[in-house]
Design a protein around this motif. Structure first.
Motif, mmCIF file in Angstrom:
data_model
loop_
_atom_site.group_PDB
_atom_site.id
_atom_site.type_symbol
_atom_site.label_atom_id
_atom_site.label_comp_id
_atom_site.label_asym_id
_atom_site.label_seq_id
_atom_site.Cartn_x
_atom_site.Cartn_y
_atom_site.Cartn_z
ATOM 1 N N LEU A 1 0.826 -1.196 0.000
ATOM 2 C CA LEU A 1 0.000 0.000 0.000
ATOM 3 C C LEU A 1 0.868 1.256 0.000
ATOM 4 N N LEU A 2 1.908 1.258 0.830
ATOM 5 C CA LEU A 2 2.797 2.422 0.909
ATOM 6 C C LEU A 2 3.505 2.671 -0.415
ATOM 7 N N VAL A 3 4.099 1.633 -0.993
ATOM 8 C CA VAL A 3 4.830 1.790 -2.250
ATOM 9 C C VAL A 3 3.886 2.220 -3.374
ATOM 10 N N GLY A 4 2.686 1.648 -3.416
ATOM 11 C CA GLY A 4 1.734 1.996 -4.459
ATOM 12 C C GLY A 4 1.161 3.391 -4.314
ATOM 13 N N LEU A 5 0.801 3.764 -3.074
ATOM 14 C CA LEU A 5 0.222 5.083 -2.848
ATOM 15 C C LEU A 5 1.217 6.193 -3.165
ATOM 16 N N ALA A 6 2.500 5.959 -2.842
ATOM 17 C CA ALA A 6 3.521 6.980 -3.091
ATOM 18 C C ALA A 6 4.062 6.910 -4.511
ATOM 19 N N GLY A 7 4.460 5.717 -4.961
ATOM 20 C CA GLY A 7 5.173 5.583 -6.231
ATOM 21 C C GLY A 7 4.299 5.447 -7.452
ATOM 22 N N ILE A 8 3.025 5.055 -7.290
ATOM 23 C CA ILE A 8 2.120 4.926 -8.433
ATOM 24 C C ILE A 8 1.108 6.068 -8.457
ATOM 25 N N LEU A 9 0.543 6.389 -7.281
ATOM 26 C CA LEU A 9 -0.472 7.444 -7.219
ATOM 27 C C LEU A 9 0.100 8.801 -6.840
ATOM 28 N N GLY A 10 1.318 8.831 -6.267
ATOM 29 C CA GLY A 10 1.977 10.108 -5.995
ATOM 30 C C GLY A 10 1.503 10.836 -4.753
ATOM 31 N N LEU A 11 0.985 10.112 -3.756
ATOM 32 C CA LEU A 11 0.534 10.764 -2.527
ATOM 33 C C LEU A 11 1.714 11.129 -1.624
ATOM 34 N N LYS A 12 1.550 12.176 -0.821
ATOM 35 C CA LYS A 12 2.562 12.621 0.133
ATOM 36 C C LYS A 12 2.440 11.828 1.433
ATOM 37 N N SER A 13 3.472 11.921 2.285
ATOM 38 C CA SER A 13 3.470 11.205 3.569
ATOM 39 C C SER A 13 2.241 11.561 4.394
ATOM 40 N N LYS B 1 21.053 8.314 -0.373
ATOM 41 C CA LYS B 1 20.413 8.537 0.923
ATOM 42 C C LYS B 1 19.248 7.565 1.044
ATOM 43 N N PRO B 2 18.714 7.366 2.254
ATOM 44 C CA PRO B 2 17.672 6.351 2.452
ATOM 45 C C PRO B 2 16.446 6.584 1.572
ATOM 46 N N LEU B 3 15.837 5.485 1.145
ATOM 47 C CA LEU B 3 14.612 5.542 0.371
ATOM 48 C C LEU B 3 13.532 6.271 1.171
ATOM 49 N N SER B 4 12.769 7.117 0.513
ATOM 50 C CA SER B 4 11.755 7.919 1.197
ATOM 51 C C SER B 4 10.491 8.000 0.355
ATOM 52 N N VAL B 5 9.414 8.487 0.967
ATOM 53 C CA VAL B 5 8.170 8.707 0.234
ATOM 54 C C VAL B 5 8.399 9.717 -0.890
ATOM 55 N N GLU B 6 9.210 10.736 -0.636
ATOM 56 C CA GLU B 6 9.484 11.752 -1.653
ATOM 57 C C GLU B 6 10.148 11.144 -2.886
ATOM 58 N N ILE B 7 11.119 10.234 -2.665
ATOM 59 C CA ILE B 7 11.794 9.583 -3.786
ATOM 60 C C ILE B 7 10.801 8.746 -4.590
#
Length: 361
Positions: free
Chosen positions: A127-139, A215-221
């Protein structure tokens, strides 16, 4: 005066159809109006260059963007020949951003690892990877998201009073929560997690996939991956800027430059036969590259698949990639047969009757 009013009204009508905020729309109109007043409504290459020199001599480079981006939009829409002659002059000097991005292939490694964990019962990571990396949601948007925010194929972001469309392959995991009064990513007792917890989750996932970053993987990346896919599929950078709630085009332009200079996926267009659009839409959906539908046209990047009677126009897509072998494995994993002779720096796959080529840089 009448000529200026006519030109400006044409632009007002055009920009009112674009998916941009009221603030952006007003800024674009004001900037184009100042340009038209300067050239007295006479839009040609010579007058555009005079305007550009005026802006350059009057303002610092950091302020040029607010004048040049609206003018680019105006010229590209109404004066493409003039635009082609001045496009290089309308570029703004930039300082290269010091941030990390990951390739699409590395993103899919992360997603596949997270999906394996989901199939074993731990759905938080996919869910985290999809919401951030596919849908582009912020933290902040991810930690506040509840099942009641999911309806009619969209996620409604309460803090911004906006929504995002749910697209494959994350859709099957998100829809499991639709209508439920619970957080998608929560603590053991059902409370929302903090954004810092998302960062810890991603660091653990990064170790599992052994992806190297400065640097560590992040929601922004991860979010930059989603933005990058829209940069591929959308002809308008200001549209992408507004879609992801940026006040400046700088970040979007930096991502576009990254993809041009070191990204692993770009598109070039040529012509071939297309009879059925559905397999093509499904193919781009599997790559999570957005497909826009405008009336009877389906648009991916600068390709428009347009229905003509019983058939679609004859179009073909070529992707220019790095790591051709890895892309071939990935496309085959999606279920497509590929054709490639020994030693060739490209392979072809059929998507319905559309031939899609992947050519190595």
């Amino acid at each position: 005066m009448l000529l200026i009013q006519k030109e400006l009204q044409n632009f007002v009508n055009y920009v009112s159809t674009q998916k941009v905020s009221d603030k952006t729309r007003k800024n674009y109109i004001a900037m184009v109006e100042s340009f038209l007043n300067f050239v007295d409504g006479e839009v040609n290459t010579e007058n555009v260059m005079k305007w550009i020199e005026k802006i350059r001599s009057t303002y610092k480079p950091t302020a040029w963007r607010q004048y040049f981006v609206p003018l680019r939009s105006f010229l590209q829409r109404f004066y493409p020949l003039v635009f082609s002659e001045v496009v290089e002059e309308l570029k703004v000097p930039y300082k290269k951003a010091n941030y990390e991005m990951i390739s699409f292939l590395d993103f899919w490694k992360l997603y596949e690892e997270a999906e394996k964990m989901a199939k074993k019962g731990n759905e938080k990571y996919v869910l985290l990877v999809g919401l951030a990396g596919i849908l582009g949601l912020k933290s902040g948007e991810i930690v506040e998201l509840k099942g009641t925010d999911i309806k009619n194929g969209k996620i409604y972001v309460q803090s911004d009073n906006t929504y995002v469309d749910i697209i494959p392959p994350i859709d099957k995991w998100i829809y499991k929560y639709e209508g439920k009064d619970e957080y998608l990513i929560s603590t053991a007792d059902g409370n929302p997690v903090k954004p810092s917890y998302l960062a810890l989750m991603l660091r653990g996932l990064q170790k599992k996939t052994d992806i190297k970053l400065g640097k560590p993987l992040s929601v922004e990346i991860l979010r930059n991956v989603a933005i990058g896919k829209h940069v591929i599929s959308q002809p308008s950078l200001p549209y992408v800027m507004d879609l992801f709630k940026y006040n400046s085009t700088k970040t979007i332009e930096d991502i576009a430059r990254y993809m041009s200079e070191s990204g692993d996926l770009r598109t070039i267009l040529s012509v071939e036969v297309v009879d059925d659009i559905q397999p093509i839409v499904e193919f781009f959906s599997k790559l999570s590259i957005p497909v826009r539908k405008i009336e009877h046209a389906y648009i991916v990047s600068r390709t428009a698949y347009i229905r003509k009677g019983e058939k679609f126009s004859r179009l073909n897509t070529i992707f220019v990639v790095r790591n051709l072998d890895e892309w071939q494995k990935f496309v085959e994993k999606l279920g497509y047969e590929t054709k490639r002779k020994p030693g060739e720096n490209y392979f072809i796959t059929l998507v319905g009757k559309l031939r899609v080529g992947f050519l190595e840089v």
